[in-house]
Enzyme design. Structure first.
Site, mmCIF file in Angstrom:
data_model
loop_
_atom_site.group_PDB
_atom_site.id
_atom_site.type_symbol
_atom_site.label_atom_id
_atom_site.label_comp_id
_atom_site.label_asym_id
_atom_site.label_seq_id
_atom_site.Cartn_x
_atom_site.Cartn_y
_atom_site.Cartn_z
ATOM 1 N N HIS A 33 57.167 69.116 53.667
ATOM 2 C CA HIS A 33 57.556 70.496 53.975
ATOM 3 C C HIS A 33 56.687 71.516 53.267
ATOM 4 O O HIS A 33 56.963 72.710 53.333
ATOM 5 C CB HIS A 33 59.023 70.748 53.603
ATOM 6 C CG HIS A 33 59.970 69.681 54.085
ATOM 7 N ND1 HIS A 33 60.355 68.621 53.298
ATOM 8 C CD2 HIS A 33 60.589 69.510 55.279
ATOM 9 C CE1 HIS A 33 61.173 67.830 53.974
ATOM 10 N NE2 HIS A 33 61.331 68.333 55.190
ATOM 11 N N ASP A 63 45.572 31.590 26.349
ATOM 12 C CA ASP A 63 45.340 30.286 26.964
ATOM 13 C C ASP A 63 43.866 29.879 26.972
ATOM 14 O O ASP A 63 43.222 29.818 28.023
ATOM 15 C CB ASP A 63 45.913 30.269 28.389
ATOM 16 C CG ASP A 63 46.164 28.851 28.866
ATOM 17 O OD1 ASP A 63 47.292 28.537 29.249
ATOM 18 O OD2 ASP A 63 45.211 28.044 28.827
ATOM 19 N N HIS A 93 42.792 26.513 29.215
ATOM 20 C CA HIS A 93 42.352 26.362 30.608
ATOM 21 C C HIS A 93 40.857 26.619 30.795
ATOM 22 O O HIS A 93 40.309 26.285 31.840
ATOM 23 C CB HIS A 93 43.162 27.283 31.543
ATOM 24 C CG HIS A 93 42.706 28.712 31.558
ATOM 25 N ND1 HIS A 93 42.847 29.570 30.498
ATOM 26 C CD2 HIS A 93 42.097 29.447 32.534
ATOM 27 C CE1 HIS A 93 42.365 30.752 30.817
ATOM 28 N NE2 HIS A 93 41.898 30.718 32.037
ATOM 29 N N HIS A 112 37.923 26.808 34.496
ATOM 30 C CA HIS A 112 36.698 27.604 34.645
ATOM 31 C C HIS A 112 35.432 26.774 34.405
ATOM 32 O O HIS A 112 34.357 27.354 34.195
ATOM 33 C CB HIS A 112 36.710 28.781 33.661
ATOM 34 C CG HIS A 112 37.799 29.770 33.897
ATOM 35 N ND1 HIS A 112 38.052 30.333 35.127
ATOM 36 C CD2 HIS A 112 38.699 30.325 33.053
ATOM 37 C CE1 HIS A 112 39.074 31.185 35.015
ATOM 38 N NE2 HIS A 112 39.491 31.190 33.783
ATOM 39 N N ASP A 165 41.498 31.689 38.323
ATOM 40 C CA ASP A 165 42.808 31.995 37.744
ATOM 41 C C ASP A 165 43.830 32.357 38.816
ATOM 42 O O ASP A 165 44.990 31.958 38.746
ATOM 43 C CB ASP A 165 42.700 33.175 36.764
ATOM 44 C CG ASP A 165 41.989 32.783 35.480
ATOM 45 O OD1 ASP A 165 42.121 31.623 35.059
ATOM 46 O OD2 ASP A 165 41.301 33.650 34.906
#
Ligand code: FES
Ligand code: FE
Length: 448
Positions: A102, A204, A207, A212, A363
Site C-alpha cells: 500500500h 570434526d 572427517h 575430504h 560435506d
C-alpha cells in the site's frame, strides 16, 4: 520441552530427535536464536550512510542500515501496516524503504515517513510515531563484525564473546588495516539441520582425512607431512581442539602457515606472512603471532557463525525449519594484503568452500544424509555419538579454554551440545551458566 535426556555431554551422546523435532526447533528459535548475539554484517559491507544489508536472525528477516551519523541500526524487515516485506533486495543504498503493498514508506532510521492518502483515508488520525519499523533490541560491533540480539537483557557483546576474542583477534586484529568480506553473498540451500554443519566445522577434524581425502589431494600444495592437518595425528603439538569458551570454539593447527596449504600457488601468501609476522607478534604476542597467525583455525561463535582464517571463508547458517538451512559464505581478506593475494583468496574460497567448492560438496551430502536419517519414526529414537577422547582435556599455558590435544577429537562437539542444552533448559540469560576456563592465563598472554 525438557531436553535434559536428549544430550549427555558426560558420555558424548545425543538423541537424533534434536535434528528433526519441530517442537525442539521452535524452542531453538526462542531460546537460542531469540536470545544469543547473532552475526549480522561486516562493517565493510555497509561503509556509507544509507547502505543496507538484508539478513536473518533465526527465521526473522532483518535489514541492517548504516545511519547518517555512522552508527548501525537493524530492523525487522516487515511492514507495520499488514506485515509485508519492505525490502526485497539483498543489499544496496536507500533513502527510504517503500512497501509494495500500500506504499507506506520508512526512513533509514526506521521511522514511518510517508503514508499514501494519510489525510483522506485516515482522516489525519494515524499516529505515525507508533508505527515505525521494529528495531532489533541490541546492535553492537566487535572489530568489524556487527552482531544483533533480540533479548531484552543480554550480556554485552564483549562479554558474550569472552575468551573467544583471543582467537577472533588472530584474524580481526592481526594487521593494522583490519579486515573485509569480499565478493557477493554465496547462498546455498542445504537439507541439513543447522547444528550439523556447526559441529562439523567446530571440531570434526576426524572427517578431514576421509571425507575430504580426494579434495585435499586435488588442491593441497604444501607438504603437510609434519603437520596434523588432515592426518590422524593427535600429537599435542600438531593442533588443538579448544572449547570451554561459553559455547564458542576453535580448532587450530599451530604452525603459522597451514592455512595456506590448499592454495595452488601459496608463495605470495607465505611471503606476506613472513614479511609481516614480526609486527603481528608485536601486536598479539608470541603465541598468537608465531603459532596461530597463518595457521588453519576453525573459529565458531555460538550459535551459527563460523570462519576459517587461512582458507579464508566466512559463513553464517540461517535455519529454515529443522531439516533445512541457508548457508551464506563470503571470502575474507586482510585490508593490508596486496590485491593479488585478495583475488587469489576469493578464487580459492570458491574452489574449496563455495557453491561448487570441492570441500563443501563433500560435506553437504554427509550433513544432508545425517539429517534425513534422523527423521524416520524409528531413527528419531536412536542416538548419535560424540564420545571420542572423553576426559582427555585440560589447560594449556598461553591459551584460554579447556583444550584437547590434536585436531582429531570430539571434544569441541561435546561443548557445543552442552551449550545448546544450557540454553534450551534456561528460561532467560540469568539461567545460562558462564565458564571462562583458564581465562587468566590467556589474559596474561594478551598483555605480554
Ligand atoms: Fe505495507 Fe500495507 S502492508 S503498506
Ligand atoms: Fe568438512
Amino acid at each position: 520441552m525438557d531436553v535434559s535426556g536428549l544430550v549427555d555431554t558426560a558420555t558424548g551422546r545425543q538423541s537424533r530427535a534434536i535434528y528433526s523435532s519441530e517442537e525442539l526447533y521452535r524452542q531453538e528459535l526462542e531460546r537460542i536464536f531469540g536470545r544469543c548475539w547473532l552475526f549480522l554484517v561486516h562493517t565493510s559491507q555497509i561503509p556509507e550512510a544509507g547502505d543496507y544489508f538484508r539478513t536473518f536472525m533465526g527465521e526473522d528477516d532483518v535489514i541492517v542500515i548504516r545511519q547518517k551519523d555512522g552508527t548501525i541500526k537493524a530492523f525487522l524487515n516487515s511492514c507495520t501496516h499488514r506485515g509485508n516485506r519492505i525490502c526485497r533486495s539483498d543489499r544496496g543504498n536507500a533513502k527510504a524503504f517503500t512497501c509494495n503493498y500500500h506504499g507506506w514508506s520508512f526512513a533509514p532510521d526506521g521511522s514511518l515517513s510517508a503514508v499514501p492518502l494519510e489525510k483522506e483515508a485516515y482522516f489525519g488520525e494515524l499516529d505515525r510515531s507508533r508505527l515505525g519499523l521494529v528495531p532489533v533490541a541490541h546492535v553492537a560491533e566487535y572489530k568489524g563484525l556487527v552482531f544483533g540480539c533480540f533479548d531484552a537483557d543480554p550480556p554485552s557483546l564483549e562479554d558474550y564473546l569472552g575468551d573467544a576474542k583471543f582467537f577472533l583477534d588472530v584474524w580481526l586484529d592481526a594487521m593494522p588495516g583490519g579486515t573485509s568480506l569480499v565478493g557477493e553473498t554465496q547462498k546455498m540451500v542445504l537439507a541439513s539441520n543447522w547444528k550439523l554443519p556447526v559441529e562439523n566445522v567446530c571440531g570434526d577434524g576426524y572427517h578431514l582425512g576421509w571425507a575430504h581425502a580426494g579434495a585435499m589431494r586435488a588442491v593441497q600444495s604444501l607438504d603437510l607431512a609434519g603437520l596434523s592437518v588432515g592426518n590422524s595425528s593427535t600429537d599435542l603439538d600438531g593442533g588443538l581442539s579448544v572449547a570451554g569458551l561459553n559455547g564458542h570454539m576453535a580448532l587450530t593447527s599451530l604452525d603459522g602457515v597451514s592455512g595456506y596449504a590448499f592454495y595452488p600457488k601459496p608463495k605470495p601468501m607465505l611471503d606476506y606472512l613472513e614479511f609481516n609476522r614480526p609486527q603481528v607478534i608485536e601486536r598479539l604476542g608470541k603465541v598468537r603471532g608465531e603459532q596461530l597467525w597463518g595457521s588453519q583455525i576453525n573459529i565458531t561463535i555460538f550459535p551459527n557463525l563460523q570462519f576459517l582464517p587461512g582458507l579464508n571463508w566466512f559463513r553464517v547458517y540461517h535455519p529454515k525449519g529443522p531439516g533445512q538451512i541457508e548457508q551464506w559464505t563470503w571470502a575474507m581478506v586482510e585490508n593490508d594484503m596486496p590485491a593479488e593475494i585478495q583475488a587469489a583468496i576469493l578464487d580459492n574460497q570458491c574452489l574449496t568452500f563455495g557453491l561448487a567448492g570441492l570441500f563443501d560438496n563433500d560435506d553437504g551430502d554427509n550433513l544432508a544424509a545425517c539429517t534425513e536419517q534422523s527423521r524416520g519414526w524409528r531413527t528419531a529414537q536412536m542416538d548419535v555419538f560424540t564420545n571420542m577422547a572423553l576426559n582427555r582435556s585440560g589447560p594449556r599455558e598461553g591459551f584460554p579454554g579447556d583444550i584437547a590435544a590434536g585436531l582429531v577429537s570430539e571434544h569441541n562437539q561435546r561443548y557445543f551440545y552442552r551449550r545448546w542444552q544450557e540454553h534450551m533448559q534456561a528460561d532467560n540469560w540469568a539461567g545460562v551458566p558462564t565458564y571462562n576456563i583458564n581465562s587468566v592465563v590467556a589474559e596474561e598472554t594478551i598483555n605480554a
